[in-house]
Structure formats: C-alpha cells, structure tokens
Design a protein around this motif. Sequence first.
Motif, PDB file in Angstrom:
ATOM      1  N   TYR A 189      40.529  42.693  17.698  1.00 17.83           N
ATOM      2  CA  TYR A 189      39.475  42.470  17.541  1.00 17.83           C
ATOM      3  C   TYR A 189      38.805  40.901  18.467  1.00 17.83           C
ATOM      4  O   TYR A 189      39.732  40.584  17.619  1.00 17.83           O
ATOM      5  N   LEU A 190      37.949  41.062  18.674  1.00 18.05           N
ATOM      6  CA  LEU A 190      36.512  40.492  18.917  1.00 18.05           C
ATOM      7  C   LEU A 190      36.491  39.531  17.881  1.00 18.05           C
ATOM      8  O   LEU A 190      35.950  40.626  16.792  1.00 18.05           O
ATOM      9  N   ILE A 271      43.248  29.946  18.870  1.00 12.87           N
ATOM     10  CA  ILE A 271      43.422  31.509  19.385  1.00 12.87           C
ATOM     11  C   ILE A 271      42.304  31.087  20.854  1.00 12.87           C
ATOM     12  O   ILE A 271      41.707  30.013  20.686  1.00 12.87           O
ATOM     13  N   PRO A 272      42.385  32.222  21.583  1.00  8.36           N
ATOM     14  CA  PRO A 272      41.537  31.924  22.996  1.00  8.36           C
ATOM     15  C   PRO A 272      39.894  32.228  22.697  1.00  8.36           C
ATOM     16  O   PRO A 272      39.264  32.396  21.456  1.00  8.36           O
ATOM     17  N   LEU A 308      42.752  37.376  27.463  1.00  7.98           N
ATOM     18  CA  LEU A 308      43.067  38.037  26.900  1.00  7.98           C
ATOM     19  C   LEU A 308      44.466  38.726  27.139  1.00  7.98           C
ATOM     20  O   LEU A 308      45.489  39.112  26.431  1.00  7.98           O
ATOM     21  N   SER A 309      44.613  38.535  28.838  1.00 11.02           N
ATOM     22  CA  SER A 309      45.677  38.572  29.229  1.00 11.02           C
ATOM     23  C   SER A 309      46.831  37.982  28.711  1.00 11.02           C
ATOM     24  O   SER A 309      47.955  38.124  29.655  1.00 11.02           O
ATOM     25  N   ARG A 310      46.485  36.591  29.122  1.00 12.98           N
ATOM     26  CA  ARG A 310      47.707  35.377  28.256  1.00 12.98           C
ATOM     27  C   ARG A 310      47.254  34.801  27.308  1.00 12.98           C
ATOM     28  O   ARG A 310      46.516  33.446  27.109  1.00 12.98           O
ATOM     29  N   PRO A 311      47.144  35.449  25.847  1.00 15.13           N
ATOM     30  CA  PRO A 311      46.587  34.879  24.471  1.00 15.13           C
ATOM     31  C   PRO A 311      47.125  33.949  24.484  1.00 15.13           C
ATOM     32  O   PRO A 311      46.695  32.472  23.827  1.00 15.13           O
TER      33      PRO A 311
END
Length: 343
Positions: A189-190, A271-272, A308-311
């Motif tokens: 989830y965001l 986290i990002p 999200l492509s490289r968390p």
Amino acid sequence: MLADGTPLLGRRTGIGRYTASLADALASLVDVRLVGFTARGWRGLRSAVPAGTRAVGPPLPARLLRACWARGSFPPVELLAGRADVVHGTNFVLPPPLRARGVVTVHDLAFLDDPRLADPDLPALARRSAQRAAVVCTPTAAVADAVSARWDVPRDGVVVTPLGVDRAWFDAAPPDPALRVHFGLPPEYLLFVGADGPRKGLDTLLRALAPDLPPLVIAGPGASRPADVARTGYLPDPVLRRVVAGASALVLPSRDEGFGLPALEALACGIPVVCSDIPALREVTAGHAALFPRDDVDALRDALREALSRPRDGADARRAHAARFTWRACAEATLEAYRRAVG
C-alpha cells in the motif's frame, strides 16, 4: 523557563508531538515549567507533561486570554504562572511576558494564504507574537525566510530548530497479520499520513492513483473515505510506526509544509518517500525523496512508479539522513535561542 504546554492536550498531531518531544529533551538541560492556557483541560495537563517537567498555573479560559492578548499585553504570563527568565510560546502565540524574554515558535505560515486553516484571530496574534519576541524559532530555514519577509522580522532574530525523529522509528517493524486485518491493510500500500485538509494535497494524490499502483491507505483524522481507499483514523505513535514501516512508499503531496515530519519518519524506516517539491520538504529530505511539482498529477504518478521500481535502493542512506535529526539537537538549538533572548 516557562513554555506553553497546551498542545500536549488531546490527540497529539504535529505541534503536540513537537511540544512533548522538545520538553522531554529540554528537561535534562534546563528547568521546564509548562503552563496550560485552558480551563477544561487544566487537570489533564498535570498527567500529560513529560517526566522531569512541571505543570503550573491556574485554569484559565483560552478564548478569554486570546481576546485579551489580541488587544494588548495583559495579563502577563508571569502573573499566571510565576517568574521566569524565558517564556516560550510553542504554538505560534507568545503569552505576553512582563520581565521575561519571549521566544515563539512559528511552525509555518500556511494560514496567511488560506484563512480556513486557523482561527480568525491567529494571523494577528501570531504576527504580534513574532514581532514582540526576542527570538523566533522555526523548524526550517524556509519558514525562517518567510517569517522575516512577510512579517518584517529581522532574519538574524530567527533561529532554525529542526525537529527530531524518535529512535523507535529506526527499529519499527511492519504490521503483523492481526494489525493488518484490524485496519484493513492490503499486502502492499501507499501511505498518506495526516489530516486531509486543503494544504495537504490529498486530492492530487487521489487523482494520481492508477491500477498499476498499490492501493492507498490514509492514516489520520478525517471524515471522507474515497472508494477503494482504507482509512485508519488517528493512530497512536507505536501503531503509526508499524503502519509506516509496512508501506510501499509514503506520499506527502502537500501544497505547504513547515517541516514535514512524516517524510522524515518514513526515511527513518528506510521506505521510499515521494513528496511535492516545495521549499520545506526539499530542505528536510535533502535529496533522499522523489520530488514532483506541486499539484502535478501526472508527475506524481510517474514519481510513484519510479520510486516503487527500486524500493530498497538508498534505504541505508535514507536512514542515515534521518538519523541526523534528533530531539536532543532540537533542544540544544532551542536552548541557544533562549540564551540569545536573554543575552
């Protein structure tokens, strides 16, 4: 030192957490007395103050005090809570001192551009407080520059006292299955943390959601509940830390911020973080968040996909950056502001 402890009452959002954490860190450096400008919450303040501090002063109606202070400098705070060298208004308003030197924290100036964000008397009270204070504290240089420019306060009379991150954020574990079920948290989830007021930009985030992105969870007070969005309501800090640690990314699409503590706390979890490219967030995240132009829906969607492509990329650097912000450092910077005020 006397400080306004009123923000300690009720559910603690940003300013309440700032006041509690600052008072707790200051207690080992200086005598801290907290006064509550309230009648209804007066007794509650006695049990809400951090260890090592004291609650002082009689129960007083906040509206009456603010009405008096909007017109002048009576009653002075020493008459209510005793003598002090420094009086610190922790929440925009400096209780007028008689002989003590005044310090006031201005967290942001968003209410100047959007009157809906504050009580009608706050702009005048806050401006008068900043101009009357010996020193103004702000959480970022961005707010310091704005206070100086918009309120004609000398820039060298403003001290930047960055907020801190509690150590528990660095060890936060993702939610366990029971917690996920309780709050309806999906596997990925965001996360948006905060109240969904107009300056937080939640409407921009809702328009940026797409089928290839994780669903959104909103952690914070608010009545609205858009379709396919989980809302947890207000969360106490231990639970909030776990919800943040389990997120795929934290999103802060704010139109205005004074500091942006949720972004820094998410960085502490590793986290990002994706946030709008505004001065305070740019300053606080310092290259460790994905930035997008404020209110740009397409750019936000692209920034989310990229993050999200490289968390895991940069997780250690995110934690190391967040570790530079401590409440002890905030307290020491604030103590320096007190010394400047009396010096």
